[in-house]
Structures are given as C-alpha cells and as structure tokens.
Scaffold this motif. Sequence first.
Motif, short mmCIF file in Angstrom:
data_model
loop_
_atom_site.label_atom_id
_atom_site.label_comp_id
_atom_site.label_asym_id
_atom_site.label_seq_id
_atom_site.Cartn_x
_atom_site.Cartn_y
_atom_site.Cartn_z
N THR A 308 -9.96 30.29 -6.99
CA THR A 308 -9.89 29.32 -8.18
C THR A 308 -8.52 28.57 -8.05
OG1 THR A 308 -8.29 31.00 -9.49
CG2 THR A 308 -10.55 30.99 -9.91
N TRP A 309 -8.06 28.53 -6.74
CA TRP A 309 -7.03 27.46 -6.17
C TRP A 309 -7.77 26.08 -6.11
CZ3 TRP A 309 -1.76 28.41 -4.71
CH2 TRP A 309 -1.27 29.73 -5.12
N ALA A 310 -6.92 25.16 -6.49
CA ALA A 310 -7.13 23.66 -6.24
C ALA A 310 -7.55 23.26 -4.81
CB ALA A 310 -6.06 22.82 -6.78
N VAL A 311 -8.57 22.29 -4.71
CA VAL A 311 -8.79 21.55 -3.37
C VAL A 311 -8.29 20.35 -3.61
CG1 VAL A 311 -10.45 20.90 -1.79
CG2 VAL A 311 -10.76 22.99 -3.28
N GLU A 312 -7.42 19.96 -2.30
CA GLU A 312 -6.85 18.67 -2.30
C GLU A 312 -7.35 17.66 -1.48
OE1 GLU A 312 -2.55 19.01 -0.88
OE2 GLU A 312 -2.16 17.13 -1.90
N TYR A 313 -7.67 16.52 -1.77
CA TYR A 313 -8.21 15.34 -1.22
C TYR A 313 -7.40 14.06 -0.93
CZ TYR A 313 -12.39 12.54 -0.28
OH TYR A 313 -13.69 11.82 0.42
N ARG A 314 -7.11 13.87 0.19
CA ARG A 314 -6.15 12.57 0.64
C ARG A 314 -6.69 11.93 1.61
NH1 ARG A 314 -0.39 16.31 1.17
NH2 ARG A 314 -1.91 17.87 2.22
N THR A 315 -6.02 10.50 1.74
CA THR A 315 -6.40 9.90 2.98
C THR A 315 -5.28 9.61 3.85
OG1 THR A 315 -5.48 7.87 1.51
CG2 THR A 315 -7.96 8.43 1.52
N GLN A 316 -5.47 9.27 5.26
CA GLN A 316 -4.35 8.81 6.12
C GLN A 316 -5.14 7.66 6.77
OE1 GLN A 316 -3.74 12.71 8.26
NE2 GLN A 316 -2.24 11.80 9.32
N PRO A 317 -4.02 6.91 7.36
CA PRO A 317 -4.43 5.81 8.27
C PRO A 317 -4.84 6.52 9.79
CG PRO A 317 -2.14 5.88 7.99
CD PRO A 317 -2.62 6.82 7.15
N GLY A 318 -5.57 5.78 10.60
CA GLY A 318 -5.53 6.09 12.10
C GLY A 318 -4.37 6.28 12.65
N GLU A 319 -3.95 7.12 13.41
CA GLU A 319 -2.68 7.26 14.05
C GLU A 319 -2.49 7.60 15.66
OE1 GLU A 319 -0.03 10.06 11.77
OE2 GLU A 319 -0.55 8.91 10.05
N PRO A 320 -1.43 7.29 16.34
CA PRO A 320 -1.64 7.07 17.66
C PRO A 320 -1.22 8.30 18.48
CG PRO A 320 0.53 6.13 16.79
CD PRO A 320 -0.32 6.62 15.74
N SER A 321 -0.72 9.46 17.83
CA SER A 321 -0.44 10.43 18.64
C SER A 321 -1.58 11.17 19.54
CB SER A 321 0.17 11.76 17.77
OG SER A 321 1.19 11.16 16.93
N LEU A 322 -1.41 11.57 20.58
CA LEU A 322 -2.39 12.34 21.45
C LEU A 322 -3.35 13.22 20.78
CD1 LEU A 322 -0.91 12.34 24.96
CD2 LEU A 322 -2.25 10.48 24.06
N LEU A 323 -2.47 14.18 20.09
CA LEU A 323 -3.08 15.21 19.46
C LEU A 323 -3.23 14.94 17.79
CD1 LEU A 323 -1.48 18.36 20.94
CD2 LEU A 323 -3.50 17.09 21.61
N SER A 324 -3.02 13.76 17.42
CA SER A 324 -3.30 13.43 15.96
C SER A 324 -4.66 13.83 15.60
CB SER A 324 -3.18 11.84 15.69
OG SER A 324 -3.58 11.57 14.55
N PRO A 325 -4.96 14.54 14.67
CA PRO A 325 -6.26 14.66 14.05
C PRO A 325 -7.08 13.64 13.66
CG PRO A 325 -4.72 16.51 13.12
CD PRO A 325 -3.92 15.37 13.77
N THR A 326 -6.20 12.64 13.29
CA THR A 326 -6.97 11.19 13.06
C THR A 326 -7.66 10.72 14.03
OG1 THR A 326 -5.38 9.96 13.30
CG2 THR A 326 -5.54 10.93 11.24
N GLN A 327 -7.24 11.21 15.29
CA GLN A 327 -7.79 10.36 16.80
C GLN A 327 -7.86 8.86 16.37
OE1 GLN A 327 -8.53 12.07 20.05
NE2 GLN A 327 -6.59 12.77 18.81
N GLY A 328 -7.07 8.28 15.73
CA GLY A 328 -6.85 6.73 15.67
C GLY A 328 -7.70 6.10 14.33
#
Length: 417
Positions: A308-328
Amino acid sequence: MGRDATPVAEPWANWAGNVRAAPRVLLRPASLDDLRHAVIAAARRGETVRVAGAGHSFAPLCATNGTLLDLSLLTGVERIDRETGAATIRAGARITDLGPSLLAGGRALANQGDIDRQAIAGAVSTGTHGTGRKHGSFSAAVRAVELMRSDGELVTIDTTDPERLRAVSLSLGLLGVLTRLTLATVPAYKLRERTRALPFDACLDGFLAEETAKRNAEFWWLPAHDLCVLKTFAETDEEPFRTEAPEALPGTIERYLRPDAVDWSWRIYPSTRTFPFVEMEYTLPLSEGPAAMREVRRLMQTQHPECTWAVEYRTQPGEPSLLSPTQGAESVTISLHQAVDLPYEPLFRDAEAIFRDHHGRPHWGKLHWLDRDVIAQLYPELPAFLAIRAGMDPEGMFTNAYLARLGLAGDTSAPAR
Ligand SMILES: Cc1cc2nc3c(=O)[nH]c(=O)nc-3n(C[C@H](O)[C@H](O)[C@H](O)COP(=O)(O)OP(=O)(O)OC[C@H]3O[C@@H](n4cnc5c(N)ncnc54)[C@H](O)[C@@H]3O)c2cc1C
C-alpha cells in the motif's frame, strides 16, 4: 604518514537494515593523512576498500569484509568560487549541512531529492536526483573531484578531462575515495511548495504540462486511495511562511497533503522519512513513463494488494555521466516502496519486468535483479568506464562482490571481498 584512523567497533548496516556487513575493520579517518594511511594499509594486505556515505543505498554497494571507510569527520564547504559560484565541499559532508553554508555565500544547490541525510559523495556516486527536467542530479552538478587512489596519491579530475569527469561523476566508489567535490551552484532561491490531491488519470495526463510550467513537479500515486498527490515547487520572492497542518485522520488522503509553505530551497525540498522501507526505482525514456505507470498501477491493484506504499513519479533531464541511467535523454523515474519487514521481492520483480519492457534502467542505489549481460546492453559506454577504472584502480581494490557480479569491476583479478 598520519596516525591510524579511528577504528569503529560496530558491524555495519544500511539505513533500511536490509544490507548488513562485517568489515574486517571500519575506520573513520579524521584527516587526509589518516585516510592515506588506511588506504595504503589495506593495499598492503591485498584487501578491498569500500567507502560508506550515510548508508542510504538499498543495494549492497558498501558491503565488504575488507576495509570500510566512513568519511563523516571530513566535512564542510571549503570555498565558493566568486566567479563561477562552484562550491568545493569535503566528501563526508551531509547534504543537510550544505544549505546554511551555501546561503552564507548567496548560493544554493539547483535541485535536491526527497531527503537530505545523504553524504554528498554518496549522493554523487549513485546519481541521486530530485525532480524536474530543468535541473539535474547531484552527478550532473559535478565540476571537479579530488580522489585518493590505492597508492594514497590524490588526483584531481576536472572539466579539462571531460571523459574522466563523466566517469567519476557517477562511479559507485569504483574509482577511488572521493575526498573533495566541486559542484555547480545557483544563486540562492526560495520555493513555494503546493500539494493537491487529483484522480489518477487527471494527474498523469496533465503532469507534463504542470511540470513544464513549474520549476519542479512530481506526484505520488497512493494505492489505498487510488488518488495522486501532486507536489509542485515554484520559485518566489515571498517572505518565508508555513501554514499549520490541519488535523488529518489516519487513512485519509489529507494525511499526505502538506500545508502551503515558502522557504529557502534547502528547507523545502527534504521530507522526513521515519519508517524504514526498501525501494526500487527505474529511469525510463520520457515518452514511456505514462504507459509504464498505468501498468504498474494495474499490477499493484490486481496482483499485489499487499503493498500500500505510494509510487513516486518524477522527471529528470538527460545527463552526461557514463553510467547515468538517463543515458543522455530526458527521462521519467518511477519508484516503488515497501516496508522493509513486509514481502517486497515478488512485487518488485513483477514491476521490473514492466520497466524492462519500457527500456528502463535501475537507480544504482536501489534494488534490482539485473545481471551483468543486461547491464552491459543497457550501458554502451560501460567499456569506456571500465577502461578508466583499469587505469585508476589497477589492483582492483575499490570493489565488492555485488559490483563484481554486475560486471562493474572489470577484469581485475583481485578477490572481491
Ligand atoms: C529515505 C531515502 C530517501 C531517498 N531519496 C532519494 C531521492 O529522492 N532521489 C534519489 O535519487 N535517491 C534517493 N535515495 C537513494 C540515496 O540517495 C542513494 O542511495 C545515495 O547514494 C545515498 O547516499 P549515501 O551518502 O547514504 O551513500 P551510501 O549509500 O553510503 O553509498 C553510496 C555509494 O557511494 C559510494 N561512496 C560514498 N562516499 C564515497 C566516497 N567518499 N568516495 C567514493 N565513494 C563513495 C559508496 O561506496 C557507494 O557505492 C533515498 C534513499 C533513502 C534511504
């Protein structure tokens, strides 16, 4: 050579209590000399070294039975560059301590996450983020780092070496011990916080427009109510105020609404988390977010009413780190939570299948069940990261069994203790 770092007696556990470790020694260096001594001693013993920040990762990133380092005595903002505003911070500083020091110099972090208990080096090392496509994660703010290698030497990596900066700005403690970080800041700002309850479809369908119009926005879907709480932050010049929270009965949606408030950004961003929980979060391409969120809701309503715990929904810009989960690429992040003493693996694994279908990548500090082959597919720049790691940690000292299993330690043959 400095004096020995203080050995700390107790075994180690993370904040949630789902990761426990029995390091051979847990050291709290009080100076860079102490730290050098500890690192060189571990290298002589052929022992692996991990650094723990505030232990707020849910994944066993810090677990070791070798040397565990705690940099909580190496703290504080050392300087703020007058021209660029970039702040140089000692690695053990907690995010919560940065707000007042940065404000004294007229500056602030551009974005922060749900809490501010993490060490700055820990937050950077896992790509910890808040919400909003206009301002990125802690990793994206990194302009330079100083780190100690296994031979005790201090190395600085800055914008003159962009590839290594892309590696070290999200490096899970795999490249050495971060001792100082220089982060971009922005002029200090105040935020007006608003929360309101909305039906699920209205919230999800209108979310991107809301997020575009505000500085930051996120929402929480509450399974027990099948309603969302939308939280927005807008920059303001108003004087700080906080309205009294009206009495709200347990089990009502009003329990999740925060009273309107205006304050300096670093007082508005963080919430208090009292009950230990575990979390899984995936980062997905922006366009995949709504469909994945609908599937997660259906999954929880039909197959996992136990959570019953809440689910969180957010946004993120593309990011440059090699291991960024956004992959740019601009992204959505979806996070599931469950009390640490209740079953969570069946739900998280089912949700992981949904996230995988929507091209997701897991948050490095949170739970997931991916193996090294999948990680290699998801991160085309992993070979570049591993090449940099091989150059910076040739003995393979800064790793553990978990990271080695994920293929993040490279080919080094050191025992992943
Ligand atoms: C209640 C709660 C709320 C959270 N909210 C968010 C959120 O809003 N957004 C988000 O993205 N994440 C969030 N997280 C996850 C959390 O921010 C990350 O897991 C973060 O890494 C924790 O920071 P820490 O200081 O506790 O680091 P730890 O968990 O202690 O360590 C994380 C990694 O950093 C490395 N590390 C730490 N210090 C150093 C150093 N000096 N040199 C080299 N490596 C180092 C460690 O070895 C490890 O690999 C939350 C976690 C909790 C428990």
